[in-house]
Design an enzyme around this catalytic site. Structure first.
Site, PDB file in Angstrom:
ATOM      1  CG  HIS A  76      -7.678   5.923  -5.050  1.00  0.00           C
ATOM      2  ND1 HIS A  76      -7.365   4.692  -4.531  1.00  0.00           N
ATOM      3  CD2 HIS A  76      -8.847   5.755  -5.721  1.00  0.00           C
ATOM      4  CE1 HIS A  76      -8.284   3.822  -4.876  1.00  0.00           C
ATOM      5  NE2 HIS A  76      -9.213   4.438  -5.594  1.00  0.00           N
ATOM      6  CG  ASP A 103      -5.087   3.911  -2.176  1.00  0.00           C
ATOM      7  OD1 ASP A 103      -5.379   5.121  -2.084  1.00  0.00           O
ATOM      8  OD2 ASP A 103      -5.700   3.129  -2.929  1.00  0.00           O
ATOM      9  N   GLY A 137     -15.494   2.554  -8.037  1.00  0.00           N
ATOM     10  CA  GLY A 137     -16.541   2.823  -7.049  1.00  0.00           C
ATOM     11  C   GLY A 137     -16.484   1.866  -5.881  1.00  0.00           C
ATOM     12  CG  ASN A 138     -16.611  -2.523  -5.768  1.00  0.00           C
ATOM     13  OD1 ASN A 138     -16.918  -2.911  -6.888  1.00  0.00           O
ATOM     14  ND2 ASN A 138     -17.345  -2.794  -4.695  1.00  0.00           N
ATOM     15  CB  SER A 139     -11.732   2.516  -4.633  1.00  0.00           C
ATOM     16  OG  SER A 139     -11.207   2.034  -5.840  1.00  0.00           O
ATOM     17  N   GLY A 159      18.347   4.692   4.332  1.00  0.00           N
ATOM     18  CA  GLY A 159      19.129   5.382   3.316  1.00  0.00           C
ATOM     19  C   GLY A 159      19.930   4.489   2.408  1.00  0.00           C
ATOM     20  CB  VAL A 160      20.241   1.185   1.437  1.00  0.00           C
ATOM     21  CG1 VAL A 160      21.252   1.237   2.550  1.00  0.00           C
ATOM     22  CG2 VAL A 160      18.953   0.506   1.911  1.00  0.00           C
ATOM     23  CB  ILE A 196      17.599  -2.437  -1.987  1.00  0.00           C
ATOM     24  CG1 ILE A 196      16.136  -1.975  -1.931  1.00  0.00           C
ATOM     25  CG2 ILE A 196      18.341  -2.093  -0.704  1.00  0.00           C
ATOM     26  CD1 ILE A 196      15.334  -2.612  -0.801  1.00  0.00           C
TER      27      ILE A 196
END
Length: 494
Positions: free
Chosen positions: A129, A159, A228-230, A286-287, A289
């Site tokens: 991001h 991410d 900003g820490n991201s 393909g389930v 749940i």
């Protein structure tokens, strides 16, 4: 400034004397506490010193600045002169249409984040991001050198992103072992909160394996993390990166004592694929749940709340080909236990498409082993559409041929056309749900596939299952609604 009264000075003197006597004579409160601490094995520890870690790892942390191009229209020359006239003399600007010039695209600052150097040849890891939608990515090192970076790849699901700068001999981080990380352990973060470069914060690991997403068991800490820490590193006391700071829990937008980091082993797995191909390939079966509640687990004989309940199976999917059915509870995948519903997407997603994996399902009181061939998840996966009436397109009415008044149910056989439309091998359709069945959430149009752990394909099966069920206990019912299956518990009135 602190002041003392004569009385308080006397009390302080008495305390000081007591301490002195206790220390000198080996008696008193302080003397007796020491052997107890020594006997219990407890050690008195001081607060950690992070200065060496900052010196060691600080040069490996970078500031990331991004820009984007936005469309603007410039005002004509006469328009600007008129506006300047009004501004200079403090006059209100009249509400008149402005003369518009040609449309232009200009760069504007988009955001600030953090990252860290993965390798000496310029690969940098950060959050997806941080670089999403950026026209230009600028990486600034601690020695103030700036580089334009190329986005190698970004994965929104985890991410994680990798960018590359043209430089060599860079100080790369050391990657730690997340399995050795313990709750309560001291950790440190370095980043650029609110654009303030090289900011150091510290705290402890609050929890591990925190489920906040489909593919990541986050590390929860109380380290101060802010915008900003991201993308910055989470470090242990050995100076090793154990996570990427990614999210915070906040009602205000600022730090509130809870932050989350992506485990570095998961991030490295993603980054290796990004560096190799620019994208991440994930497996799917393909389930659809959901979790298994304690009441349901006990009622069907599973024992404890574990596994992933299959609510629906996509037509033609690997799961359908492997024989997985709606209502199955997947308890193991490729030899690994599925304790929580979130475990399954993570395990399947980390499996290379095309490989075969063993799956253990719990179906009507017994465990079954199946083999599934993993497919690749679609980049833009479209959700399976539900029938608008919530019944898989079945709106037709049918007269009931049987009733189970104790449960508040009136049911009817499925016609061959209904079975074909619902893609089911049988079951009975709920015509009326009242009393206990209504309280359990059943409604008209639901299809009952199993009752009290007994498979229901026909009306006769249903009557036999109702007759055998213990009415003194909650009765589990596996229900198909539209394209989804789920368990309900009917508690008959006594």
């Amino acid at each position: 400034m602190f002041t003392t009264t004569p009385a308080s000075r006397n009390r302080l003197s008495a305390c000081a004397l007591a301490v002195a006597l206790g220390l000198a004579g080996g008696a008193g409160l302080f003397a007796t506490a020491t052997p107890a601490l020594a006997q219990s094995g407890a050690a008195v520890r001081g607060l950690p010193d992070f200065t060496d870690l900052v010196d060691q790892v600080g040069p490996s942390v970078v500031n990331i600045r991004t820009t984007e191009r936005v469309s603007t229209r410039s005002a004509g020359p006469m328009d600007e002169e008129m506006l300047e006239f009004f501004r200079r003399f403090g006059l209100p600007v009249p509400n008149v249409p402005r003369q518009q010039g040609p449309q232009q695209r200009e760069e504007q600052p988009r955001g600030v984040g953090s990252g860290f150097i993965l390798s000496a040849d310029g690969f940098v890891m950060t959050n997806a991001h941080v670089v999403e939608g950026a026209e230009e990515v600028i990486v600034t090192l601690t020695d103030k050198r700036e580089f334009k970076a190329k986005i190698i790849g970004a994965d929104k699901r985890t991410d994680v992103a990798v960018v590359k700068i043209e430089a060599t001999g860079l100080p790369a981080v050391k990657v730690g072992d997340v399995s050795r990380l313990k709750t309560g352990e001291w950790v440190m973060a370095i980043g650029s909160p609110f654009g303030l470069e090289n900011t150091v914060t510290a705290g402890i690991v609050s929890a591990k394996q925190r489920d906040t997403g489909d593919y990541l068991p986050f590390i929860q800490t109380d380290v101060a993390i802010n915008p900003g820490n991201s993308g910055g590193p989470l470090l242990n006391m050995r100076g090793e990166v154990v996570g990427i700071n990614s999210q915070i829990y906040s009602r205000s937008g600022g730090f509130m004592g809870i932050s989350f980091a992506i485990p570095i082993d998961e991030a490295i797995r993603v980054s290796e694929q990004l560096r190799a191909t620019g994208r991440v390939s994930r497996g799917r079966i393909g389930v659809q749940i959901e979790g298994v509640s304690k009441d349901v687990a006990e009622s069907i004989g599973l024992g404890k709340a574990q596994g992933a309940l299959v609510r629906g199976v996509e037509p033609g999917s690997p799961a359908e080909k492997a024989g997985i059915e709606a209502g199955d509870i997947i308890t193991r995948y490729d030899g690994k236990p599925v304790d929580k519903v979130a475990d399954l997407p993570r395990l399947v997603g980390n499996t290379k498409p095309g490989t075969k994996a063993g799956i253990t399902v719990f179906r009507r009181g017994a465990a079954r082993d199946l083999t599934v061939t993993i497919a690749e998840i679609e980049p833009d996966e479209k959700p399976v559409a539900k029938g608008e009436d919530g019944q898989g397109g079945q709106n037709g009415k049918q007269q009931p041929t049987s009733s189970a008044q104790q449960l508040g149910l009136v049911v009817a056989e499925l016609t061959p056309a209904q079975e074909k439309e619902l893609k089911t091998k049988g079951g009975v359709r709920v015509v009326t749900a009242s009393d206990a069945a209504a309280r359990a959430g059943l409604r008209e149009g639901d299809v009952i596939l199993a009752l009290a752990n007994v498979e229901v394909r026909t009306l006769k099966d249903f009557e036999a299952a109702v007759a055998k069920a213990d009415k003194a206990k909650p009765i589990s019912v596996l229900v198909r609604r539209g394209e989804w299956a789920q368990y309900a518990l009917i508690r008959p009135a006594r």
